[in-house]
Write an enzyme that holds these catalytic residues in place. Structure first.
Site, PDB file in Angstrom:
ATOM      1  N   CYS A  34       0.835  -1.214   0.000  1.00 35.72           N
ATOM      2  CA  CYS A  34       0.000   0.000   0.000  1.00 35.72           C
ATOM      3  C   CYS A  34       0.866   1.259   0.000  1.00 35.72           C
ATOM      4  CB  CYS A  34      -0.899  -0.047   1.233  1.00 35.72           C
ATOM      5  SG  CYS A  34      -1.713   1.492   1.652  1.00 35.72           S
ATOM      6  N   CYS A  37       0.106   3.806   2.688  1.00 33.59           N
ATOM      7  CA  CYS A  37       0.572   3.326   3.991  1.00 33.59           C
ATOM      8  C   CYS A  37       2.027   3.740   4.224  1.00 33.59           C
ATOM      9  CB  CYS A  37       0.458   1.812   4.082  1.00 33.59           C
ATOM     10  SG  CYS A  37      -1.233   1.183   4.029  1.00 33.59           S
TER      11      CYS A  37
END
Length: 112
Positions: A34, A37
């Site tokens: 991600c 993230c």
């Protein structure tokens, strides 16, 4: 280095860390694949230094701990759960800026 100030939580340690925390705890549910993230990780590292002693920080890799992600109904990453006294006080979904995260932290730190 701030990285060390963020606990890696597992299914075995999660409940005890949350319940036993004397201060609010912000938990980042994330995944290695991600990109957002990774973007928010450095901001959380900085906040972990700034709020040391006032807020604890943890993280859960949803690919390693899918049962925790399911238990807290995490459907997208990053998702941040802010706990106080063992209860979820705020849910922050997606990439947020510093101002928004600080506002959430300050709200939970302010006595009712």
């Amino acid at each position: 280095m701030a990285f060390e100030k963020i606990l890696t939580l597992t299914a075995e340690t999660f409940g005890g860390e949350i319940a036993g925390s004397p201060v609010p705890m912000l938990v980042n549910f994330w995944a290695d694949w991600c990109a957002p993230c990774h973007s928010i990780a450095s901001l959380l590292d900085d906040l972990a230094i700034e709020y040391e002693g006032q807020v604890r920080f943890g993280r859960v890799n949803v690919d390693v701990e899918p049962q925790l992600a399911a238990e807290y109904r995490i459907s997208g990453v990053p998702t941040l759960l802010l706990f106080k006294d063992g209860q979820v006080q705020d849910v922050i979904v997606g990439l947020k800026n510093r101002r928004d995260l600080v506002a959430s932290l300050e709200q939970v730190l302010t006595p009712a």
